[in-house]
Design an enzyme around this catalytic site. Structure first.
Site, mmCIF file in Angstrom:
data_model
loop_
_atom_site.group_PDB
_atom_site.id
_atom_site.type_symbol
_atom_site.label_atom_id
_atom_site.label_comp_id
_atom_site.label_asym_id
_atom_site.label_seq_id
_atom_site.Cartn_x
_atom_site.Cartn_y
_atom_site.Cartn_z
ATOM 1 N N VAL A 36 0.905 -1.240 0.098
ATOM 2 C CA VAL A 36 -0.030 0.279 -0.052
ATOM 3 C C VAL A 36 0.908 1.113 -0.113
ATOM 4 O O VAL A 36 0.792 2.125 -0.827
ATOM 5 C CB VAL A 36 -0.975 -0.007 1.394
ATOM 6 C CG1 VAL A 36 -1.494 1.233 1.399
ATOM 7 C CG2 VAL A 36 -2.054 -1.188 0.908
ATOM 8 N N ASP A 47 10.829 3.035 5.985
ATOM 9 C CA ASP A 47 10.673 1.597 6.489
ATOM 10 C C ASP A 47 11.577 0.990 7.494
ATOM 11 O O ASP A 47 12.833 1.335 7.301
ATOM 12 C CB ASP A 47 10.289 0.366 5.507
ATOM 13 C CG ASP A 47 9.266 -0.825 5.576
ATOM 14 O OD1 ASP A 47 8.217 -0.959 5.144
ATOM 15 O OD2 ASP A 47 9.957 -1.476 6.666
ATOM 16 N N THR A 63 -1.404 -4.815 9.356
ATOM 17 C CA THR A 63 -2.289 -4.953 10.645
ATOM 18 C C THR A 63 -2.636 -6.540 10.579
ATOM 19 O O THR A 63 -3.809 -6.691 10.027
ATOM 20 C CB THR A 63 -3.381 -4.021 10.568
ATOM 21 O OG1 THR A 63 -3.834 -4.098 9.410
ATOM 22 C CG2 THR A 63 -3.007 -2.672 11.051
ATOM 23 N N VAL A 92 -11.284 -21.111 -6.958
ATOM 24 C CA VAL A 92 -10.923 -22.119 -6.094
ATOM 25 C C VAL A 92 -10.893 -21.363 -4.647
ATOM 26 O O VAL A 92 -10.702 -22.202 -3.585
ATOM 27 C CB VAL A 92 -9.521 -22.675 -6.337
ATOM 28 C CG1 VAL A 92 -8.652 -21.530 -6.543
ATOM 29 C CG2 VAL A 92 -9.292 -23.786 -5.478
ATOM 30 N N GLY A 93 -11.508 -20.235 -4.639
ATOM 31 C CA GLY A 93 -11.595 -19.382 -3.373
ATOM 32 C C GLY A 93 -10.801 -17.993 -3.456
ATOM 33 O O GLY A 93 -9.896 -17.913 -3.893
ATOM 34 N N CYS A 119 -5.951 -9.578 2.820
ATOM 35 C CA CYS A 119 -6.646 -8.869 3.611
ATOM 36 C C CYS A 119 -8.229 -9.207 3.706
ATOM 37 O O CYS A 119 -8.920 -9.137 4.719
ATOM 38 C CB CYS A 119 -6.990 -7.282 2.884
ATOM 39 S SG CYS A 119 -5.178 -6.572 3.145
HETATM 40 P P1 NAD Z 1 2.822 -4.895 3.967
HETATM 41 O O1 NAD Z 1 3.498 -5.948 4.960
HETATM 42 O O2 NAD Z 1 3.187 -5.123 2.514
HETATM 43 O O3 NAD Z 1 3.815 -3.729 4.347
HETATM 44 C C1 NAD Z 1 3.929 -3.119 5.662
HETATM 45 C C2 NAD Z 1 5.319 -2.502 5.587
HETATM 46 O O4 NAD Z 1 5.349 -1.790 7.044
HETATM 47 C C3 NAD Z 1 6.550 -3.537 6.071
HETATM 48 O O5 NAD Z 1 7.302 -3.252 4.984
HETATM 49 C C4 NAD Z 1 6.997 -3.346 7.285
HETATM 50 O O6 NAD Z 1 8.356 -3.241 7.406
HETATM 51 C C5 NAD Z 1 6.462 -1.955 7.710
HETATM 52 N N1 NAD Z 1 6.468 -1.819 9.048
HETATM 53 C C6 NAD Z 1 5.871 -2.224 10.099
HETATM 54 N N2 NAD Z 1 5.971 -1.857 11.237
HETATM 55 C C7 NAD Z 1 6.796 -0.574 11.039
HETATM 56 C C8 NAD Z 1 7.402 0.673 11.925
HETATM 57 N N3 NAD Z 1 6.866 0.629 13.179
HETATM 58 N N4 NAD Z 1 8.151 1.338 11.325
HETATM 59 C C9 NAD Z 1 8.497 1.428 9.965
HETATM 60 N N5 NAD Z 1 7.887 0.310 9.266
HETATM 61 C C10 NAD Z 1 7.020 -0.500 9.794
HETATM 62 O O7 NAD Z 1 1.402 -4.591 4.292
HETATM 63 P P2 NAD Z 1 0.699 -3.854 2.867
HETATM 64 O O8 NAD Z 1 -0.103 -5.038 2.219
HETATM 65 O O9 NAD Z 1 1.184 -2.577 2.442
HETATM 66 O O10 NAD Z 1 -0.822 -3.553 4.120
HETATM 67 C C11 NAD Z 1 -0.689 -2.332 4.803
HETATM 68 C C12 NAD Z 1 -1.965 -2.178 5.350
HETATM 69 O O11 NAD Z 1 -2.906 -1.585 4.415
HETATM 70 C C13 NAD Z 1 -2.768 -3.160 6.144
HETATM 71 O O12 NAD Z 1 -3.489 -2.631 7.173
HETATM 72 C C14 NAD Z 1 -3.850 -3.691 4.940
HETATM 73 O O13 NAD Z 1 -4.820 -4.326 5.753
HETATM 74 C C15 NAD Z 1 -3.944 -2.392 4.242
HETATM 75 N N6 NAD Z 1 -4.342 -2.747 3.033
HETATM 76 C C16 NAD Z 1 -3.663 -3.479 2.103
HETATM 77 C C17 NAD Z 1 -4.021 -3.643 0.696
HETATM 78 C C18 NAD Z 1 -3.290 -4.404 -0.206
HETATM 79 O O14 NAD Z 1 -3.698 -4.755 -1.332
HETATM 80 N N7 NAD Z 1 -2.133 -5.411 0.319
HETATM 81 C C19 NAD Z 1 -5.041 -2.944 0.422
HETATM 82 C C20 NAD Z 1 -5.729 -1.966 1.083
HETATM 83 C C21 NAD Z 1 -5.612 -2.070 2.419
HETATM 84 C C1 UGA Z 2 -9.234 -6.416 -2.069
HETATM 85 C C2 UGA Z 2 -10.250 -5.507 -2.535
HETATM 86 O O1 UGA Z 2 -10.639 -5.840 -3.843
HETATM 87 C C3 UGA Z 2 -9.691 -4.242 -2.465
HETATM 88 O O2 UGA Z 2 -10.564 -3.051 -2.603
HETATM 89 C C4 UGA Z 2 -9.014 -3.919 -0.973
HETATM 90 O O3 UGA Z 2 -8.329 -2.500 -0.872
HETATM 91 C C5 UGA Z 2 -7.909 -4.829 -0.747
HETATM 92 O O4 UGA Z 2 -8.706 -6.218 -0.718
HETATM 93 C C6 UGA Z 2 -7.305 -5.034 0.626
HETATM 94 O O5 UGA Z 2 -7.779 -4.247 1.519
HETATM 95 O O6 UGA Z 2 -6.270 -5.415 0.793
HETATM 96 P P1 UGA Z 2 -7.017 -7.533 -3.528
HETATM 97 O O7 UGA Z 2 -7.265 -8.608 -2.037
HETATM 98 O O8 UGA Z 2 -5.830 -7.204 -3.808
HETATM 99 O O9 UGA Z 2 -8.132 -6.388 -2.958
HETATM 100 O O10 UGA Z 2 -7.605 -8.661 -4.619
HETATM 101 P P2 UGA Z 2 -9.143 -8.734 -5.232
HETATM 102 O O11 UGA Z 2 -9.140 -8.383 -6.439
HETATM 103 O O12 UGA Z 2 -10.238 -8.064 -4.411
HETATM 104 O O13 UGA Z 2 -9.290 -10.304 -5.052
HETATM 105 C C7 UGA Z 2 -9.234 -11.119 -3.753
HETATM 106 C C8 UGA Z 2 -9.355 -12.529 -3.969
HETATM 107 O O14 UGA Z 2 -10.700 -12.819 -4.442
HETATM 108 C C9 UGA Z 2 -8.325 -13.265 -5.245
HETATM 109 O O15 UGA Z 2 -7.849 -14.212 -4.695
HETATM 110 C C10 UGA Z 2 -9.427 -13.160 -6.352
HETATM 111 O O16 UGA Z 2 -9.040 -14.387 -7.215
HETATM 112 C C11 UGA Z 2 -10.728 -13.532 -5.642
HETATM 113 N N1 UGA Z 2 -11.670 -13.280 -6.516
HETATM 114 C C12 UGA Z 2 -12.072 -12.024 -6.759
HETATM 115 C C13 UGA Z 2 -12.465 -14.273 -7.058
HETATM 116 O O17 UGA Z 2 -12.361 -15.694 -6.562
HETATM 117 N N2 UGA Z 2 -13.809 -13.988 -7.720
HETATM 118 C C14 UGA Z 2 -13.980 -12.731 -8.128
HETATM 119 O O18 UGA Z 2 -15.022 -12.350 -8.579
HETATM 120 C C15 UGA Z 2 -13.135 -11.625 -7.683
#
Ligand code: NAD
Ligand code: UGA
Length: 497
Positions: free
Chosen positions: A14, A35, A90, A269-270, A275
């Protein structure tokens, strides 16, 4: 306050893409992503970025060193910033109260303490990580308890809605940006400041503002609704397999209702990813803590259905391969949780592979983007197996799909990578054991063409009647083998007595 300096704590999936796009669209801002992981920061500063996202490389290469910086110097970045995003992970708690369900907020808390400790001027602190409702309260409490004269903090909730694989597209053209803040003059001012950043490229009408708690809950609710749609269509897919209905026809018919809409109805397949499950578990835990067991049970069922879908598919593979995969090589195509990402967190592939390994199958795994070490690490982790050495011996990571199918009894599709659609399946068939099976867990291949080639095809949410020929032939072969073994056993018995 006119915002000039932005800091983002957490250079993950993110923080990295979000701040790269902010830097790209706001050349008047200086954006520093920090980071605690030296490896991650080094990768962000190298030619090979730590995550794969279409379009990300171009954005980073254009802005890095100009107004986008990746740094390990967290204190300086915080001190210099007017606005700080907290984008740390988180994950689901693995210990103590709420273990296996509650979100672990220790990283968010340590960021708050760090900000309180090093800030020398007023800051807007933006909670971008996904958190439980009222998490901002803890951040506010930590900051205000440590406030020194002349320093004030405003805490906003600005959850991220990007999806992996389409992150840049989602960030450039989001359905909405959500900003929650304190219902006060200071809160409104802070919301305005953050909106100003987004308005560099996003129309004001797409920027929704709410109170802090609504914003936090909307993020959990959005993910819960999306996951629920996937579980709903997957539940219907099981009914299709048992009745002869075709889930894509059902999805199309249902999705044509404008109140339902066509998106997120792809049976699979799920669902996987870091997240959906984590946020659902978090919602279930919150409902339980609020003494709302019916609400908790309702959302828990979405997770249960997902687990059922994964294990149903894995069991079907074993069942179709004559109830045994022991010592059989199987080609696995795809390990990422969805296409266009190298992320394997909670990937359904991990669970299906783990089931097959438990049954003794030899897996030849190919994924175009996931690093071999990552696959090995995932499948040998303590959460997946108690016998990592045995599992390691059963896995071969291939860098060529045509290698993976050699002598294989089946091809198992676990990620919907586009390239899987254009392989030469005739050439593959010649390398495989007969009968050759395809288990399409993502419904991406041309099934009738594969059946014409001579494959036995199994997929989610559909039964193929023409398969019966192959199935009968396979069953006949198997039956004859069993008869021969029985005769041999009887002969031995006669000789010995
Ligand atoms: P991530 O694990 O890829 O990245 C988190 C980073 O934070 C890591 O590199 C870690 O080293 C760093 N970190 C942790 N504690 C720290 C600290 N105290 N100081 C400095 N760096 C620190 O996680 P992510 O996938 O980017 O997700 C971050 C948040 O965003 C989560 O709450 C997740 O639920 C939310 N989110 C993720 C997605 C997604 O697509 N991955 C989409 C929407 C929201
Ligand atoms: C999801 C949400 O779509 C984002 O809006 C959100 O920000 C993010 O989670 C998050 O909070 O991390 P993401 O997990 O990256 O995004 O990808 P998605 O496209 O939502 O797919 C999630 C899973 O559902 C994948 O395994 C995908 O293959 C599956 N999926 C999705 C299905 O099996 N069928 C569908 O029709 C759509």
């Amino acid at each position: 306050m006119v915002i000039k300096n932005v800091c983002c704590i957490g250079a993950g999936y993110v923080g990295g893409p979000t701040c790269s796009v902010i830097a790209w669209k706001c050349p008047d801002l200086r954006v520093t992503v920090v980071d605690k992981s030296e490896m991650r920061i080094n990768q962000w500063n190298s030619d090979k970025l730590p995550i794969y996202e279409p379009g990300l490389d171009e954005v980073v290469m254009e802005c890095r060193g100009r107004n986008l910086f990746f740094s390990l110097d967290i204190d300086t970045a915080i001190r210099d910033a007017d606005l700080i995003f907290i984008s740390v992970n988180t994950p689901t708690k693995t210990y103590g109260v709420g273990k296996g369900r509650a979100a672990d907020l220790k990283f968010v808390e340590s960021c708050s303490r760090k900000i309180a400790q090093v800030a020398t001027g007023p800051k807007i602190v933006v909670e971008k990580s996904t958190v439980p409702v009222r998490a901002a309260e803890s951040i506010i409490n930590i900051l205000t308890a440590n406030t020194r004269p002349g320093i004030s903090f405003q805490v906003l909730s600005n959850p991220e809605f990007l999806s992996e694989g389409t992150a840049i597209e989602d960030l450039l053209n989001p359905d909405r940006v959500l900003i929650g803040g304190e219902e006060s003059e200071g809160g409104a001012k802070a919301i305005e400041e953050l909106s100003w950043i987004y308005q560099h490229w996003i129309p004001a009408k797409k920027i929704l503002t709410t109170n802090t708690w609504s914003s936090e809950l909307s993020k959990l609710a959005s993910n819960a609704f999306l996951a629920q749609r996937v579980s709903s269509i997957n539940a219907i897919s099981a009914v299709c397999e048992a009745t002869g209905a075709d889930v894509s026809q059902v999805a199309e018919a249902v999705g044509h209702d404008s109140r339902v809409g066509p998106k997120f109805l792809q049976a699979s397949v799920g669902f996987g990813g870091s997240c959906f499950q984590k946020d659902l578990l978090n919602l279930v835990y919150i409902a339980e803590c609020l003494n709302l067991p019916e609400v908790a049970n309702y959302w828990q069922q979405v997770i249960n259905m997902n687990e059922y879908q994964r294990s149903r598919f894995a069991k079907r593979i074993v069942e179709c391969l004559f109830n045994s995969v022991t010592d059989k090589p199987l080609a696995v195509f795809g390990f990422a949780f969805k296409k266009n990402t190298g992320d394997t967190r909670e990937s359904p592939a991990m669970y299906v592979c783990s089931h097959l390994l438990e049954e003794g199958a030899h897996l030849n795994i190919y994924d175009p983007k996931v690093a071999p070490d990552q696959i090995l690490q995932d499948l040998t982790s303590a959460a997946m197996t108690s016998e990592p050495e045995r599992v390691k011996r059963l896995i071969t990571i291939c860098d060529d799909p045509y290698e993976a199918v050699k002598e294989a009894h089946a091809i198992v599709i676990l990620t919907e990578w586009d390239e899987f659609k254009s392989y030469d399946y005739n050439k593959m068939l010649l390398q495989m054991k007969r009968p050759a099976f395809v288990f399409d867990g993502r419904r991406i291949l041309n099934h009738s063409a594969l059946i014409d080639l001579g494959y036995h095809v199994e997929t989610i949410g559909k039964r193929f009647t023409r398969n019966a020929l192959v199935r009968n032939a396979a069953t006949r072969q198997h039956w004859h083998r069993l008869q021969r073994q029985k005769v041999a056993r009887n002969n031995i018995h006669h000789i010995m007595h």
